[in-house]
Design a protein around this motif. Structure first.
Motif, PDB file in Angstrom:
ATOM      1  N   VAL A 204      65.647 -52.080  25.876  1.00 47.10           N
ATOM      2  CA  VAL A 204      65.555 -53.245  26.770  1.00 47.10           C
ATOM      3  C   VAL A 204      64.159 -53.436  27.364  1.00 47.10           C
ATOM      4  N   GLY A 205      63.202 -52.571  26.966  1.00 50.07           N
ATOM      5  CA  GLY A 205      61.862 -52.648  27.562  1.00 50.07           C
ATOM      6  C   GLY A 205      61.221 -54.018  27.408  1.00 50.07           C
ATOM      7  N   GLU A 206      61.221 -54.570  26.179  1.00 47.13           N
ATOM      8  CA  GLU A 206      60.629 -55.881  25.963  1.00 47.13           C
ATOM      9  C   GLU A 206      61.426 -56.973  26.682  1.00 47.13           C
ATOM     10  N   LEU A 207      62.730 -56.830  26.701  1.00 48.37           N
ATOM     11  CA  LEU A 207      63.561 -57.802  27.405  1.00 48.37           C
ATOM     12  C   LEU A 207      63.222 -57.842  28.883  1.00 48.37           C
ATOM     13  N   VAL A 208      63.103 -56.669  29.506  1.00 45.62           N
ATOM     14  CA  VAL A 208      62.782 -56.599  30.930  1.00 45.62           C
ATOM     15  C   VAL A 208      61.400 -57.211  31.196  1.00 45.62           C
ATOM     16  N   ALA A 209      60.429 -56.899  30.309  1.00 48.19           N
ATOM     17  CA  ALA A 209      59.084 -57.460  30.475  1.00 48.19           C
ATOM     18  C   ALA A 209      59.132 -58.990  30.399  1.00 48.19           C
ATOM     19  N   TYR A 210      59.897 -59.493  29.430  1.00 46.61           N
ATOM     20  CA  TYR A 210      60.020 -60.951  29.298  1.00 46.61           C
ATOM     21  C   TYR A 210      60.672 -61.559  30.529  1.00 46.61           C
ATOM     22  N   LEU A 211      61.794 -60.990  30.969  1.00 44.08           N
ATOM     23  CA  LEU A 211      62.495 -61.558  32.121  1.00 44.08           C
ATOM     24  C   LEU A 211      61.624 -61.527  33.367  1.00 44.08           C
ATOM     25  N   THR A 212      60.840 -60.474  33.526  1.00 46.65           N
ATOM     26  CA  THR A 212      59.936 -60.386  34.677  1.00 46.65           C
ATOM     27  C   THR A 212      58.948 -61.553  34.662  1.00 46.65           C
ATOM     28  N   GLU A 213      58.374 -61.789  33.476  1.00 40.97           N
ATOM     29  CA  GLU A 213      57.410 -62.883  33.355  1.00 40.97           C
ATOM     30  C   GLU A 213      58.091 -64.243  33.483  1.00 40.97           C
ATOM     31  N   ALA A 214      59.239 -64.375  32.857  1.00 42.07           N
ATOM     32  CA  ALA A 214      59.933 -65.663  32.848  1.00 42.07           C
ATOM     33  C   ALA A 214      60.440 -66.049  34.240  1.00 42.07           C
ATOM     34  N   THR A 215      61.013 -65.089  34.957  1.00 37.74           N
ATOM     35  CA  THR A 215      61.521 -65.415  36.294  1.00 37.74           C
ATOM     36  C   THR A 215      60.377 -65.772  37.238  1.00 37.74           C
ATOM     37  N   ASP A 216      59.250 -65.088  37.077  1.00 33.73           N
ATOM     38  CA  ASP A 216      58.089 -65.423  37.911  1.00 33.73           C
ATOM     39  C   ASP A 216      57.599 -66.828  37.599  1.00 33.73           C
ATOM     40  N   ALA A 217      57.553 -67.184  36.297  1.00 30.52           N
ATOM     41  CA  ALA A 217      57.124 -68.530  35.912  1.00 30.52           C
ATOM     42  C   ALA A 217      58.065 -69.584  36.476  1.00 30.52           C
ATOM     43  N   TRP A 218      59.351 -69.326  36.408  1.00 28.75           N
ATOM     44  CA  TRP A 218      60.325 -70.292  36.932  1.00 28.75           C
ATOM     45  C   TRP A 218      60.216 -70.423  38.449  1.00 28.75           C
ATOM     46  N   LYS A 219      59.992 -69.316  39.142  1.00 28.82           N
ATOM     47  CA  LYS A 219      59.869 -69.379  40.602  1.00 28.82           C
ATOM     48  C   LYS A 219      58.667 -70.234  41.010  1.00 28.82           C
ATOM     49  N   GLN A 220      57.531 -70.006  40.334  1.00 30.83           N
ATOM     50  CA  GLN A 220      56.347 -70.800  40.645  1.00 30.83           C
ATOM     51  C   GLN A 220      56.575 -72.276  40.309  1.00 30.83           C
ATOM     52  N   PHE A 221      57.241 -72.498  39.207  1.00 32.93           N
ATOM     53  CA  PHE A 221      57.564 -73.861  38.793  1.00 32.93           C
ATOM     54  C   PHE A 221      58.438 -74.549  39.843  1.00 32.93           C
ATOM     55  N   VAL A 222      59.501 -73.886  40.259  1.00 34.75           N
ATOM     56  CA  VAL A 222      60.430 -74.467  41.235  1.00 34.75           C
ATOM     57  C   VAL A 222      59.738 -74.681  42.574  1.00 34.75           C
ATOM     58  N   THR A 223      58.870 -73.735  42.965  1.00 39.66           N
ATOM     59  CA  THR A 223      58.144 -73.877  44.228  1.00 39.66           C
ATOM     60  C   THR A 223      57.303 -75.142  44.236  1.00 39.66           C
ATOM     61  N   ARG A 224      56.632 -75.402  43.121  1.00 33.54           N
ATOM     62  CA  ARG A 224      55.807 -76.607  43.030  1.00 33.54           C
ATOM     63  C   ARG A 224      56.657 -77.874  43.102  1.00 33.54           C
ATOM     64  N   LEU A 225      57.767 -77.878  42.387  1.00 40.16           N
ATOM     65  CA  LEU A 225      58.614 -79.076  42.411  1.00 40.16           C
ATOM     66  C   LEU A 225      59.249 -79.286  43.778  1.00 40.16           C
ATOM     67  N   GLU A 226      59.658 -78.202  44.431  1.00 37.03           N
ATOM     68  CA  GLU A 226      60.223 -78.348  45.777  1.00 37.03           C
ATOM     69  C   GLU A 226      59.176 -78.914  46.727  1.00 37.03           C
ATOM     70  N   SER A 227      57.934 -78.464  46.579  1.00 36.75           N
ATOM     71  CA  SER A 227      56.853 -79.003  47.402  1.00 36.75           C
ATOM     72  C   SER A 227      56.675 -80.493  47.129  1.00 36.75           C
ATOM     73  N   ALA A 228      56.723 -80.872  45.852  1.00 38.31           N
ATOM     74  CA  ALA A 228      56.590 -82.288  45.501  1.00 38.31           C
ATOM     75  C   ALA A 228      57.697 -83.111  46.148  1.00 38.31           C
ATOM     76  N   ARG A 229      58.920 -82.609  46.104  1.00 41.84           N
ATOM     77  CA  ARG A 229      60.049 -83.351  46.670  1.00 41.84           C
ATOM     78  C   ARG A 229      59.930 -83.481  48.186  1.00 41.84           C
ATOM     79  N   LYS A 230      59.470 -82.428  48.844  1.00 45.98           N
ATOM     80  CA  LYS A 230      59.285 -82.500  50.292  1.00 45.98           C
ATOM     81  C   LYS A 230      58.232 -83.551  50.647  1.00 45.98           C
ATOM     82  N   HIS A 231      57.168 -83.589  49.862  1.00 47.36           N
ATOM     83  CA  HIS A 231      56.129 -84.585  50.126  1.00 47.36           C
ATOM     84  C   HIS A 231      56.643 -85.997  49.868  1.00 47.36           C
ATOM     85  N   LEU A 232      57.522 -86.157  48.911  1.00 52.24           N
ATOM     86  CA  LEU A 232      58.091 -87.477  48.662  1.00 52.24           C
ATOM     87  C   LEU A 232      58.965 -87.930  49.826  1.00 52.24           C
ATOM     88  N   VAL A 233      59.719 -87.002  50.403  1.00 51.79           N
ATOM     89  CA  VAL A 233      60.523 -87.326  51.585  1.00 51.79           C
ATOM     90  C   VAL A 233      59.610 -87.743  52.739  1.00 51.79           C
TER      91      VAL A 233
END
Length: 450
Positions: A144-173
């Protein structure tokens, strides 16, 4: 079948694993009871890793490791963990009683707080802790080593992505709130910030997968639609405000101010139509408003001379000399304003023939001086009649009115009809003498207001 991405897993995913069904035998691995593994993956998801086990299944526990639930596959079937570009799907084949159906647990990558895992001699496992404080543990027969490495990177990418979109939505409000408060400039600045945040989210998507992630792309597109709609509404609101202001200034003969407001409204409507980027029918309302502004601008270009002519015509129609003088005052002011508009500017905003405007100024100024002088002469005659009748107070009022008429036109004469200045001054001196005589001859003393 979903696309299999190999950037993180060079060996790829065995298609037979994604498509197989049925229980295993003594010498073969089982799959799922009914639908194949691939059917549990969204059509817009890309499979990155697949891991499985035959007995341990999936365990749900509290953050401190206290076990709450265990889902294990039925006899001859397997449990699978599928990591995609969007989720971790855990599908448990059959159930412990052997009566089916398969069971599925899905966790979005953006909802995963911590990823952990280890490869051991007898059993490998990976663990994810979600934002809801649920700990999922999945033992695996494969490393599972490669899987864990991928999930670590992928979840971080998604968190940053969601943070940016949430910021965009707040600014739109916030932008909508500022628009409703008529703070249009601040609202547009806030919309631009929302747009920048949305573009930053797009950058995170491309950094994660250069070809893009459909689930991310869909969220971005929805936010981009909101950005466009908010920008159009704000531009339209500011344009409407400028249009109303322009018409108000026009009514007050502030032609230059009205022109600037109309131009501002025109620019905002043009921008809104371009931003909307839709077919003609969808933007028809904005186009009609733009046409209205263009008609107003065309009328405004002719307004300075036309308004002067209207005031002059009213003066000619007036039988009362006072009304005529007041109308001539307005006409003179408008013709002089027409001369001053665009003075020294290379950009001509108004359709003013300067020679015509100059001729109108000279003609109206002469007419105004003559009308005021006639008014003064009339009031002097009235004053003389009152004096002969012994009504010195009434006479004094008439003489003072005559003086006011002469004084009010003297400056105009000096500037525009200089040949009339000396006669006016002489006339004014004579009227002043009459005022003094009427005051001295009033045996009752000064009246109230003298």
């Amino acid at each position: 079948m979903p696309e299999v991405i190999t950037e993180y897993n060079e060996e790829g995913v065995d298609e037979s694993v994604l498509g197989g069904t049925g229980s295993g035998g003594l010498l073969s691995d089982g799959y799922l009871r009914e639908e194949p593994l691939g059917s549990y993956v969204g059509d817009d998801e890309s499979v990155i890793f697949v891991r499985s086990n035959a007995k341990h299944g999936l365990t749900r526990s509290s953050p401190d490791g206290e076990e709450r639930e265990r889902l294990v596959p039925g006899d001859g079937y397997r449990a699978f963990a599928v990591a995609t570009d969007t989720h971790v799907h855990c599908i448990i084949g059959d159930n412990e009683t052997g009566t089916g159906p398969n069971r599925k647990i899905s966790v979005h990558l953006a909802d995963i707080e911590i990823v952990d895992g280890s490869d051991r001699l007898l059993v490998n496992e990976f663990v994810v802790l979600t934002r809801a404080d649920v700990r999922w543990r999945f033992p695996s027969a494969e490393p599972v080593g490669e899987l864990v490495a991928y999930l670590t990177e992928a979840t971080d990418a998604w968190k940053q992505f969601v943070t940016r979109l949430e910021s965009a939505r707040k600014h739109l409000v916030e932008a909508e709130q500022r628009r409703e408060a008529h703070e249009y400039d601040r609202a547009l600045e806030t919309v631009e910030t929302a747009s920048d945040e949305t573009e930053a989210a797009r950058d995170h998507e491309r950094a994660f997968v250069s070809a893009g992630v459909p689930a991310m792309g869909e969220r971005i597109e929805r936010t981009e639609v909101r950005v466009t709609e908010t920008r159009v509404r704000t531009l339209e609101g500011r344009a409407t405000h400028a249009l109303n202001r322009a018409e108000q200034l026009w009514r007050g003969d502030d032609f230059a101010g009205a022109y600037e407001q109309f131009r501002s409204a025109h620019e905002d409507y043009v921008t809104a139509i371009a931003v909307q980027d839709t077919d003609f029918e969808d933007s028809l309302g904005l186009r009609k408003k733009l046409a209205r502004v263009e008609r107003n601008l065309a009328s405004l270009e002719r307004a300075p001379i036309e308004r002067g002519e209207q005031a002059r015509e009213r003066a000619y129609e007036a039988d009362d000399l006072t009304e005529r003088a007041d109308a001539l005052e307005r006409a003179l002011g408008r013709f002089r304003q027409a001369l001053e508009l665009d003075w020294g500017s290379d950009h001509k905003r108004f359709a003013v023939d300067r020679a015509v405007a100059r001729e109108r100024v000279d003609a109206v100024a002469s007419e105004l001086v003559e009308t005021r002088r006639r008014l003064a002469a009339t009031r002097v005659r009235d004053g003389d009649a009152h004096r002969e009748a012994g009504r010195d107070a009434r006479a004094r009022e008439c003489y003072r009115e005559a003086r006011t008429h002469l004084e009010s036109t003297l400056e105009t004469a000096r500037e525009l009809v200089p040949e009339e200045t000396e006669p006016l001054e002489s006339h004014l001196e004579a009227v002043e003498a009459k005022v003094q005589e009427a005051t001295a001859g009033d045996v009752h003393g000064p009246v109230s207001g003298d």
